[in-house]
Design a protein around this motif. Structure first.
Motif: not given
Length: 151
Positions: A11-40
């Protein structure tokens, strides 16, 4: 029923992708950093979401992930059932469960069915858009009072 970290993080990942949608792909690394989740762990969850057409991904430069639909078209129930499986409060109500030998005499079965219906209705009544927050634009603030009131 307990919602695992996988369900909560999805849910956090999907919310993050929705809130940061600018029409292009969002790198996993950015989502991981914002959500404080391990990349793996993020990769594992995104793999499930991608296989089920919740997100689409692009590898390479300029790659990342984005939602396949608008935030208001996703429900919390859909996402949780996808990553958690059935949200049944007792094992005998789970999809594919072996029928309980006490089912026809069970005095609590209808109560558990009622709870299961409440859980599904509650989570299916909340969209990802309902959970988004845009602190920079007051016109986009979401009224969440219905979340507590519906219980």
């Amino acid at each position: 029923m307990t919602i695992s970290t996988k369900g909560r993080y999805a849910l956090r990942i999907i919310i993050d992708l929705a809130e940061n949608d600018n029409g292009s792909y969002i790198p996993m690394k950015q989502v991981a950093q914002r959500q404080r989740l391990s990349l793996k762990y993020l990769e594992h969850i995104l793999s499930i979401l991608k296989q089920n057409n919740i997100v689409e991904g692009l590898h390479g430069k300029g790659g990342g992930y984005k939602l396949t639909r608008k935030p208001e078209e996703y429900t919390v129930g859909e996402i949780l059932r996808l990553v958690e499986g059935d949200l049944a409060p007792v094992a005998c109500l789970e999809c594919g469960a072996t029928p309980c030998e006490n089912m026809e005499h069970c005095r609590t079965l209808e109560m558990w069915k009622g709870l299961h219906n409440l859980i599904d209705e509650y989570f299916d009544g909340i969209t990802i858009r309902d959970l988004m927050q845009d602190d920079t634009d007051p016109s986009k603030k979401v009224d969440r009072s219905f979340l507590a009131a519906s219980l």
